[in-house]
Design a protein around this motif. Structure first.
Motif, PDB file in Angstrom:
ATOM      1  N   MET A 231      -7.117  -3.234   4.965  1.00 63.35           N
ATOM      2  CA  MET A 231      -7.108  -3.945   3.671  1.00 63.35           C
ATOM      3  C   MET A 231      -7.636  -5.365   3.817  1.00 63.35           C
ATOM      4  O   MET A 231      -8.392  -5.842   2.973  1.00 63.35           O
ATOM      5  CB  MET A 231      -5.705  -3.915   3.066  1.00 63.35           C
ATOM      6  CG  MET A 231      -5.359  -2.514   2.547  1.00 63.35           C
ATOM      7  SD  MET A 231      -3.895  -2.484   1.530  1.00 63.35           S
ATOM      8  CE  MET A 231      -2.644  -2.817   2.740  1.00 63.35           C
TER       9      MET A 231
ATOM     10  N   THR B  78      -3.425   0.209   8.399  1.00 61.36           N
ATOM     11  CA  THR B  78      -3.500   0.030   6.949  1.00 61.36           C
ATOM     12  C   THR B  78      -3.671  -1.448   6.595  1.00 61.36           C
ATOM     13  O   THR B  78      -4.513  -1.809   5.765  1.00 61.36           O
ATOM     14  CB  THR B  78      -2.237   0.593   6.294  1.00 61.36           C
ATOM     15  OG1 THR B  78      -2.049   1.939   6.746  1.00 61.36           O
ATOM     16  CG2 THR B  78      -2.346   0.591   4.789  1.00 61.36           C
TER      17      THR B  78
ATOM     18  N   PRO C 260      -5.618  -2.364  -1.644  1.00 61.16           N
ATOM     19  CA  PRO C 260      -4.160  -2.373  -1.733  1.00 61.16           C
ATOM     20  C   PRO C 260      -3.682  -1.766  -3.055  1.00 61.16           C
ATOM     21  O   PRO C 260      -4.424  -1.729  -4.030  1.00 61.16           O
ATOM     22  CB  PRO C 260      -3.802  -3.858  -1.666  1.00 61.16           C
ATOM     23  CG  PRO C 260      -5.039  -4.596  -2.011  1.00 61.16           C
ATOM     24  CD  PRO C 260      -6.207  -3.703  -1.729  1.00 61.16           C
TER      25      PRO C 260
ATOM     26  N   LYS D 273       0.873  -1.179   0.000  1.00 57.87           N
ATOM     27  CA  LYS D 273       0.000   0.000   0.000  1.00 57.87           C
ATOM     28  C   LYS D 273       0.905   1.223   0.000  1.00 57.87           C
ATOM     29  O   LYS D 273       1.644   1.455   0.960  1.00 57.87           O
ATOM     30  CB  LYS D 273      -0.905   0.016   1.242  1.00 57.87           C
ATOM     31  CG  LYS D 273      -1.820   1.213   1.308  1.00 57.87           C
ATOM     32  CD  LYS D 273      -2.943   1.135   0.278  1.00 57.87           C
ATOM     33  CE  LYS D 273      -3.878   2.334   0.359  1.00 57.87           C
ATOM     34  NZ  LYS D 273      -4.955   2.258  -0.634  1.00 57.87           N
TER      35      LYS D 273
END
Ligand SMILES: Nc1ncnc2c1ncn2[C@@H]1O[C@H](COP(=O)(O)OP(=O)(O)O)[C@@H](O)[C@H]1O
Ligand SMILES: [Mg+2]
Lengths: 228, 406
Positions: free
Chosen positions: A53, A49, A60, A12
């Motif tokens: 995802m 993060t 992503p 990411k």
């Protein structure tokens, strides 16, 4: 053990005009049914993060996330919402209960979205709230509950729909140490009793100690992955 | 927990804001209902009065009569015409007239008068002429005699039993003259009519003007003025356009029609402004409501609530606010409208003068139409739907992750 989550070669990258931030920088993980796993790392290491995802909340930059054999990247956004409803339970740092609903209604909410009958969902909601020690607060609105109590309602809500796994991003960050311990005990018991798979993030050592598996993240990379 | 219940609780969340929004809807509906039933009631009253007093909903003349009101512009009053017009749906009464201007003298006084040759029975059915009689007797087809307006009689200083000389133009340039006994005095609410009108049986008017079975005017009364266009078309389709002209009350009394139109226009503009204010109120409430709940919507999206379900929830919330406002508005205006429907308001000033001039009672009964309540409710509903467009788009565009971070 069957693997519930398979993450492969995940990246990411935030393009903050010229200075790119590699929030997740090449991650592979496999999570099995029934795990009680902590994702740990300093602030800014990429825990949120990663969890977002895996939870299908964020896309992503590259890489694959397979859940129960289904590829999240191939789902439309509305399909993804339905997928989350059936497969993933969420516990948020800020509790995030629906303020106009009582404790039991909050727990029932996802089951209602799933189309489960009133009697069935009511019974399960009651059972879960009793399991998290709130059998006497079924009809309280969130505003009338303490932070610890709200987060226990959130745990009950996350489990209600019998998801494949539950994601909890820093679930204890807003709680005092007593409530933190209490919440983790409850999660641990439900992990055993309900066979619920938990993945939670934290940077609190006491929380990490309760986990059976600890995944250490730093700068968007997995530094260690230890199963006790 | 259904959406409606959840929506209801959400409206209670910010009670002050919901109440203010409901109050604005209430006020708009209330004012709209009151002012519009007032206006529509007064127009109905005016139209009914005009129609009832004299003019009728529709008049048939010989082509060109209205522009040039001379006795040469007459048409034949025959059975074919009468039967056809009577057979048209909606025509409730007809009155044939011979209208001609003349000079009337008694003693050393002379006044201009409007001679009206009428069928006494038909005219009474049409305009209740008999009820306006204040002295003497009503006309009779076989008795040569006239009725005078009370001011006219006063101006000529004559009374029942006296005889009056009239002098004017007859058919095709002949001169018309006659001596008639005054058999009754009638009083018209309109001073203008009261000092000009003279009635006599149509037969004698035709004799006076050297006409055969011809008339200048055939006045028609309709069951419902809304149908006047159709009736006009039906008459015109049957008779040659170049022979006769068919006019409705709007053309016959253009000042009144303009007065109503202007007033109605003002009313509609006022309504539009009222609803515009309400629309902005609702819009503002919606925008605030959505902005402060973005994160909550994010949570809902995260745990599996689709966008359209959130939209449904917000729609119900708005609907509840609108519904409460509308219902309370209707409940408050209903007794007021019902009261003034049964106890009409009395006009004063300019409006009263205009109305009296046209021979109308200067009163305003409120219109009481269930359809109007419904149409206002639907208007509010449509406003709500329009005001929801932008909020709905903004909800539909919500990205879960962004909303959660809000
Ligand atoms: N929306 C975003 N835009 C730009 N950078 C972001 C965004 N979200 C997170 N980051 C960056 O990604 C990195 C990882 O953040 P995060 O996953 O929140 O870490 P943690 O949860 O471990 O504190 C950080 O450097 C953070 O600044
Ligand atoms: Mg974080």
């Amino acid at each position: 053990m069957e693997s519930v989550i398979k993450v492969k070669d995940l990246y990411k990258i935030y393009d903050e005009t010229s200075v790119e931030v590699r929030a997740i920088n090449g991650v592979d993980i496999e999570i099995n049914e029934g795990e009680f796993t902590a994702v740990v790392g300093p602030s800014g290491s990429g825990k949120t993060t990663l969890l977002n995802m895996i939870g299908g909340l964020d896309k992503p930059t590259s890489g694959n996330i397979m859940i129960g054999g289904q590829n999240l990247a191939l789902m439309s956004s509305s399909k993804l919402i339905d997928f989350r409803m059936h497969n993933i339970g969420f516990i948020f740092q800020a509790y995030n209960l629906i303020p106009v609903l009582t404790a039991i209604e909050n727990v029932e909410f996802v089951m209602h979205l799933q189309g489960i009958s009133y009697r069935e969902r009511r019974a399960r909601a009651k059972e879960l709230l009793e399991a998290v020690g709130l059998g006497d607060r079924l009809n309280s609105r969130p505003a009338k509950l303490s932070g610890g109590q709200q987060q226990r309602v959130a745990v009950a809500r996350a489990l209600a729909s019998r998801p494949r796994f539950i994601l909890a991003d820093e679930p204890t960050a807003n709680l005092d140490s007593k409530s933190t311990e209490n919440l983790l005990d409850i999660m641990y018991q439900l992990n055993i009793k309900e066979k619920a798979t938990f993945i939670f993030s934290s940077h609190d050592q006491r929380v990490v100690n309760k986990a059976r598996r600890v995944i250490n993240v730093e700068d968007g990379k997995i530094m260690s992955d230890i199963t006790k | 927990m259904n959406y409606l219940k959840m929506a209801w609780r959400n409206t209670l969340r910010n009670r002050a804001r919901s109440l203010i929004t409901m109050a604005s809807v209430f006020l708009a509906i209330f004012l709209a209902l009151i002012t519009r039933s007032m206006q529509i009631g007064s127009y109905d009253n005016m139209i009914n009065n005009i129609v009832g007093a004299f003019t009728g909903n529709i008049q048939v003349h010989k082509s060109g009569y209205w522009d040039e009101k001379i006795i040469d512009n007459v048409f034949s009053y025959n059975d074919r015409l009468v039967n056809y017009i009577k057979s048209i749906d909606n025509v409730s009464a007809i009155a044939p007239r011979v209208e001609t201007f003349a000079l009337a003298s008694y003693g050393n006084k002379t006044k201009g008068v409007m001679v009206n040759g009428i069928d006494p029975d038909a005219e009474d059915k049409f305009s209740k002429l008999k009820s306006k009689l204040v002295k003497g007797e009503y006309l009779n087809n076989d008795q040569e005699g006239v009725l005078l307006g009370s001011s006219l009689a006063e101006n000529l200083k004559l009374s029942v039993g006296d005889s009056i000389v009239i002098l004017g133009q007859g058919y095709h340039g002949s001169s018309a003259a006659g001596l008639y006994a005054v058999i009754g005095i009638v009083k018209f609410p309109s001073p203008d009519l009261d000092k000009r009108l003279m009635y006599m049986p149509i037969k004698y008017a035709q004799e006076y003007c050297s006409l055969d079975n011809q008339i200048t005017t055939l006045a028609l009364k309709l069951e419902d003025d809304k149908n006047n266009h159709q009736v006009k078309e039906q008459i015109l389709s049957r008779f040659n356009n170049s022979d006769i002209e068919v006019m409705d009350w709007r053309e016959l009394t253009p000042e009144l029609a303009q007065q109503i139109e202007a007033d109605n226009g003002q009313g509609i503009i006022m309504l539009a402004i009222l609803y515009l204010i309400v629309a902005f109120g609702i819009f503002g409430t919606l925008i605030m409501m959505i902005n402060e709940r973005v994160r909550e919507f994010g949570v809902m999206l995260a745990i599996g609530m689709r966008h359209y379900k959130i939209v449904t929830l917000v729609f119900f919330e708005t609907l509840i606010i609108g519904f409460v406002g509308v219902v309370v508005g209707v409940l408050f205006s209903l007794p007021i409208i019902a009261y003034f429907h049964n106890n009409p308001y009395q006009y004063t000033g300019e409006m009263a003068k205009i109305m009296e001039q046209y021979g109308m009672e200067p009163v305003m009964p409120f219109a009481f139409e269930s359809g109007f309540f419904l149409s206002q409710a639907i208007t509010v509903f449509i406003i709500i739907v329009i005001m929801l467009i932008i909020p709905v788009i903004s909800i539909a565009r919500l990205k879960t992750i962004k909303a959660l971070r809000a």
